[in-house]
Scaffold this motif. Structure first.
Motif, PDB file in Angstrom:
ATOM      1  N   LEU A  54      12.650 -32.292 -30.981  1.00 58.20           N
ATOM      2  CA  LEU A  54      11.845 -31.782 -30.293  1.00 58.20           C
ATOM      3  C   LEU A  54      12.166 -31.066 -28.942  1.00 58.20           C
ATOM      4  CD1 LEU A  54       9.071 -34.650 -30.437  1.00 58.20           C
ATOM      5  CD2 LEU A  54       9.011 -32.576 -31.557  1.00 58.20           C
ATOM      6  N   ILE A  55      13.259 -31.420 -28.354  1.00 59.63           N
ATOM      7  CA  ILE A  55      13.580 -30.738 -27.047  1.00 59.63           C
ATOM      8  C   ILE A  55      14.364 -29.363 -27.334  1.00 59.63           C
ATOM      9  CG2 ILE A  55      13.764 -32.980 -25.661  1.00 59.63           C
ATOM     10  CD1 ILE A  55      16.787 -32.876 -26.156  1.00 59.63           C
ATOM     11  N   ASP A  56      14.851 -29.532 -28.412  1.00 58.94           N
ATOM     12  CA  ASP A  56      15.423 -28.173 -29.061  1.00 58.94           C
ATOM     13  C   ASP A  56      14.621 -27.298 -29.485  1.00 58.94           C
ATOM     14  OD1 ASP A  56      17.884 -28.656 -28.073  1.00 58.94           O
ATOM     15  OD2 ASP A  56      18.587 -29.138 -30.049  1.00 58.94           O
ATOM     16  N   ILE A  57      13.352 -27.689 -29.936  1.00 56.95           N
ATOM     17  CA  ILE A  57      12.285 -26.920 -30.131  1.00 56.95           C
ATOM     18  C   ILE A  57      11.633 -26.206 -29.154  1.00 56.95           C
ATOM     19  CG2 ILE A  57       9.898 -26.803 -31.102  1.00 56.95           C
ATOM     20  CD1 ILE A  57      10.760 -28.757 -33.120  1.00 56.95           C
ATOM     21  N   LEU A  58      11.644 -27.063 -28.013  1.00 59.00           N
ATOM     22  CA  LEU A  58      11.181 -26.571 -26.703  1.00 59.00           C
ATOM     23  C   LEU A  58      11.932 -25.667 -25.909  1.00 59.00           C
ATOM     24  CD1 LEU A  58       8.675 -26.957 -24.795  1.00 59.00           C
ATOM     25  CD2 LEU A  58      10.185 -28.801 -23.848  1.00 59.00           C
ATOM     26  N   LEU A  59      13.280 -26.109 -26.001  1.00 60.51           N
ATOM     27  CA  LEU A  59      14.327 -25.351 -25.174  1.00 60.51           C
ATOM     28  C   LEU A  59      15.665 -24.942 -26.491  1.00 60.51           C
ATOM     29  CD1 LEU A  59      14.309 -27.064 -21.759  1.00 60.51           C
ATOM     30  CD2 LEU A  59      13.552 -24.687 -22.405  1.00 60.51           C
ATOM     31  N   PRO A  60      15.495 -23.854 -27.079  1.00 65.41           N
ATOM     32  CA  PRO A  60      16.516 -23.868 -28.207  1.00 65.41           C
ATOM     33  C   PRO A  60      17.586 -23.123 -27.422  1.00 65.41           C
ATOM     34  CG  PRO A  60      14.633 -22.042 -28.327  1.00 65.41           C
ATOM     35  CD  PRO A  60      14.211 -23.070 -27.333  1.00 65.41           C
ATOM     36  N   LYS A  61      18.554 -22.925 -28.174  1.00 67.31           N
ATOM     37  CA  LYS A  61      20.030 -22.091 -27.649  1.00 67.31           C
ATOM     38  C   LYS A  61      19.610 -20.805 -27.668  1.00 67.31           C
ATOM     39  CE  LYS A  61      24.868 -21.395 -28.494  1.00 67.31           C
ATOM     40  NZ  LYS A  61      25.289 -21.728 -27.025  1.00 67.31           N
ATOM     41  N   THR A  62      19.789 -19.900 -26.571  1.00 63.36           N
ATOM     42  CA  THR A  62      19.658 -18.683 -26.590  1.00 63.36           C
ATOM     43  C   THR A  62      20.850 -18.052 -25.879  1.00 63.36           C
ATOM     44  OG1 THR A  62      18.532 -18.629 -24.466  1.00 63.36           O
ATOM     45  CG2 THR A  62      17.123 -18.519 -26.447  1.00 63.36           C
ATOM     46  N   ASP A  63      20.856 -17.221 -24.816  1.00 64.97           N
ATOM     47  CA  ASP A  63      21.982 -16.971 -23.920  1.00 64.97           C
ATOM     48  C   ASP A  63      22.363 -18.208 -22.943  1.00 64.97           C
ATOM     49  OD1 ASP A  63      19.660 -16.701 -22.616  1.00 64.97           O
ATOM     50  OD2 ASP A  63      20.388 -14.853 -21.392  1.00 64.97           O
ATOM     51  N   THR A  64      21.484 -18.964 -23.060  1.00 70.92           N
ATOM     52  CA  THR A  64      21.576 -20.341 -22.364  1.00 70.92           C
ATOM     53  C   THR A  64      21.930 -21.640 -23.360  1.00 70.92           C
ATOM     54  OG1 THR A  64      19.387 -20.809 -21.891  1.00 70.92           O
ATOM     55  CG2 THR A  64      20.366 -19.741 -19.814  1.00 70.92           C
ATOM     56  N   PRO A  65      22.266 -22.614 -22.952  1.00 68.15           N
ATOM     57  CA  PRO A  65      22.718 -23.768 -23.866  1.00 68.15           C
ATOM     58  C   PRO A  65      21.171 -24.467 -24.432  1.00 68.15           C
ATOM     59  CG  PRO A  65      23.751 -24.058 -21.831  1.00 68.15           C
ATOM     60  CD  PRO A  65      23.152 -23.016 -21.745  1.00 68.15           C
ATOM     61  N   SER A  66      21.080 -24.945 -25.373  1.00 66.45           N
ATOM     62  CA  SER A  66      19.806 -25.756 -25.704  1.00 66.45           C
ATOM     63  C   SER A  66      19.639 -27.069 -24.984  1.00 66.45           C
ATOM     64  CB  SER A  66      19.847 -26.059 -27.256  1.00 66.45           C
ATOM     65  OG  SER A  66      21.021 -27.016 -27.460  1.00 66.45           O
ATOM     66  N   ALA A  67      18.380 -27.811 -24.888  1.00 64.39           N
ATOM     67  CA  ALA A  67      18.433 -28.764 -24.119  1.00 64.39           C
ATOM     68  C   ALA A  67      19.306 -29.829 -24.503  1.00 64.39           C
ATOM     69  CB  ALA A  67      17.032 -29.270 -24.396  1.00 64.39           C
ATOM     70  N   SER A  68      19.530 -30.066 -26.177  1.00 62.46           N
ATOM     71  CA  SER A  68      20.460 -31.137 -26.407  1.00 62.46           C
ATOM     72  C   SER A  68      21.945 -30.825 -26.052  1.00 62.46           C
ATOM     73  CB  SER A  68      20.367 -31.285 -27.992  1.00 62.46           C
ATOM     74  OG  SER A  68      20.904 -30.301 -28.699  1.00 62.46           O
ATOM     75  N   GLU A  69      21.933 -29.575 -25.750  1.00 56.91           N
ATOM     76  CA  GLU A  69      23.681 -29.247 -25.578  1.00 56.91           C
ATOM     77  C   GLU A  69      24.075 -29.574 -24.030  1.00 56.91           C
ATOM     78  OE1 GLU A  69      25.123 -25.400 -27.999  1.00 56.91           O
ATOM     79  OE2 GLU A  69      23.452 -24.848 -26.694  1.00 56.91           O
ATOM     80  N   VAL A  70      23.051 -29.795 -23.158  1.00 58.15           N
ATOM     81  CA  VAL A  70      23.216 -30.375 -21.918  1.00 58.15           C
ATOM     82  C   VAL A  70      22.719 -32.078 -21.763  1.00 58.15           C
ATOM     83  CG1 VAL A  70      23.335 -28.212 -20.761  1.00 58.15           C
ATOM     84  CG2 VAL A  70      21.134 -29.530 -21.010  1.00 58.15           C
ATOM     85  N   ASN A  71      22.719 -32.583 -23.051  1.00 54.94           N
ATOM     86  CA  ASN A  71      22.309 -33.870 -23.197  1.00 54.94           C
ATOM     87  C   ASN A  71      21.074 -34.275 -22.794  1.00 54.94           C
ATOM     88  OD1 ASN A  71      24.979 -34.383 -24.527  1.00 54.94           O
ATOM     89  ND2 ASN A  71      25.945 -34.647 -22.627  1.00 54.94           N
ATOM     90  N   VAL A  72      20.013 -33.431 -22.653  1.00 55.32           N
ATOM     91  CA  VAL A  72      18.649 -33.911 -22.100  1.00 55.32           C
ATOM     92  C   VAL A  72      18.284 -35.232 -23.160  1.00 55.32           C
ATOM     93  CG1 VAL A  72      16.231 -33.240 -22.240  1.00 55.32           C
ATOM     94  CG2 VAL A  72      18.211 -31.647 -21.197  1.00 55.32           C
ATOM     95  N   HIS A  73      18.683 -35.177 -24.270  1.00 49.51           N
ATOM     96  CA  HIS A  73      18.104 -36.368 -25.240  1.00 49.51           C
ATOM     97  C   HIS A  73      18.640 -37.721 -24.624  1.00 49.51           C
ATOM     98  CE1 HIS A  73      21.796 -34.757 -26.954  1.00 49.51           C
ATOM     99  NE2 HIS A  73      21.777 -35.687 -27.403  1.00 49.51           N
ATOM    100  N   LEU A  74      19.929 -37.583 -24.412  1.00 54.30           N
ATOM    101  CA  LEU A  74      20.537 -38.722 -23.868  1.00 54.30           C
ATOM    102  C   LEU A  74      19.978 -39.157 -22.356  1.00 54.30           C
ATOM    103  CD1 LEU A  74      22.920 -40.909 -23.770  1.00 54.30           C
ATOM    104  CD2 LEU A  74      24.346 -39.000 -22.861  1.00 54.30           C
ATOM    105  N   PHE A  75      19.601 -38.262 -21.320  1.00 54.25           N
ATOM    106  CA  PHE A  75      19.002 -38.664 -20.158  1.00 54.25           C
ATOM    107  C   PHE A  75      17.618 -39.111 -20.511  1.00 54.25           C
ATOM    108  CE2 PHE A  75      15.926 -37.376 -17.122  1.00 54.25           C
ATOM    109  CZ  PHE A  75      16.643 -37.797 -16.022  1.00 54.25           C
ATOM    110  N   ILE A  76      16.978 -38.828 -21.140  1.00 53.24           N
ATOM    111  CA  ILE A  76      15.536 -39.263 -21.480  1.00 53.24           C
ATOM    112  C   ILE A  76      15.668 -40.807 -21.869  1.00 53.24           C
ATOM    113  CG2 ILE A  76      13.295 -39.118 -22.803  1.00 53.24           C
ATOM    114  CD1 ILE A  76      13.947 -36.153 -22.710  1.00 53.24           C
ATOM    115  N   ASP A  77      16.561 -41.061 -23.047  1.00 57.79           N
ATOM    116  CA  ASP A  77      16.615 -42.411 -23.480  1.00 57.79           C
ATOM    117  C   ASP A  77      17.157 -43.121 -22.645  1.00 57.79           C
ATOM    118  OD1 ASP A  77      17.120 -44.327 -26.086  1.00 57.79           O
ATOM    119  OD2 ASP A  77      18.812 -44.363 -25.185  1.00 57.79           O
TER     120      ASP A  77
END
Length: 216
Positions: A54-77
C-alpha cells in the motif's frame, strides 16, 4: 474526556506526535539498514506485506525512491509496536482488518497472502477519495459514538465503512510523514539547510529552493 480526545486525535496519523525521543530513535534505526526479508513485530507477516504494497501504491518509485525503499513500512511497524498506546494499537488493527476484509470480499480470494496490487489499489483509491462535508460529519459522529463507548468500557462496534476510511486516511498521512522524515528524502529531495542562514520572510519559493519544501 481527555482519553476520548486522545483516541479521536489518534485518527489523525496514529497519534504520532506523542513521543519524540522514541520517534527519533525509530527514524534512525530505519535509516541505518535496508530490509531484504522483513519480519514485522506489530503486524502479522501477511499484514506487513499489505502495508508494504500500500505504501508503494501511494508513493511509487519515480525519480525519487519509493516509500518502501526508505523503509517507511519498517517505520510504521516499529512505531505502532513501540510507541502507540494499547488502545491506539487496537484501533489500528480493527481498521486494518475492516479494510483487508473489504479487499478480500471484492477480490474473491481467501487469504491476505493471495492479494496483489491489482486487488489492493482500487479499494485503497476508493477510500482515499475526498468525502463530502455531510459524509465527514456523519463519519465523525459514528467515530465519536464508538470512542465514547470504548471510554465508558461498553461494548462497541465500529461501522466498517468508517473503519476503512479511517485506515486509508491514517496510512496515507503516516506514510507521507514518515517519508518526509527519512534521511534520504530530508537531505536529497527536500530543500535541506542543516545550519540556517539569513531569514527571508517574503522570498519567492521558486527562487530560494527551486520550489521545494524545507526539510527542517
Amino acid at each position: 474526556m481527555e482519553r476520548r480526545a486522545a483516541l479521536k486525535n489518534m485518527g489523525m496519523v496514529f497519534g504520532y506526535a506523542a513521543a519524540t525521543p522514541a520517534l527519533l530513535s525509530i527514524v534512525q534505526s530505519c535509516q541505518s539498514k535496508k530490509v531484504l526479508d522483513w519480519t514485522p513485530t506489530f503486524f502479522s507477516k501477511e499484514q506487513g506485506n499489505i502495508v508494504h504494497s500500500l505504501i508503494d501504491i501511494l508513493l511509487p518509485k519515480t525519480d525519487t525512491p519509493s516509500a518502501s525503499e526508505v523503509n517507511v513500512h519498517l517505520f510504521i511497524d516499529q512505531f505502532a509496536n513501540e510507541v502507540l498506546p494499547e488502545e491506539h494499537q487496537g484501533l489500528m488493527k480493527l481498521t486494518m482488518e475492516s479494510f483487508t476484509n473489504k479487499v478480500l470480499a471484492g477480490s474473491g480470494k481467501e487469504s491476505l497472502a493471495d492479494l496483489d496490487d491489482e486487488d489492493l489499489e482500487p479499494v485503497f483509491a476508493s477510500y482515499l477519495k475526498k468525502r463530502t462535508p455531510e459524509q465527514e460529519e456523519q463519519h465523525g459522529e459514528i467515530m465519536d459514538a464508538y470512542i465514547e463507548a470504548m471510554t465508558n468500557g461498553e461494548a462497541a462496534e465500529l461501522d466498517e465503512e468508517v473503519a476503512c476510511y479511517t485506515f486509508a486516511d491514517n496510512l496515507r498521512n503516516t506514510t507521507i510523514w514518515a517519508y518526509k522524515t527519512s534521511e534520504y528524502v530530508g537531505e536529497e529531495v527536500l530543500a535541506y539547510l542543516p545550519i540556517p542562514g539569513e531569514y527571508i520572510g517574503c522570498g519567492d519559493l521558486n527562487e530560494l529552493t527551486q520550489g521545494k519544501a524545507w526539510s527542517l
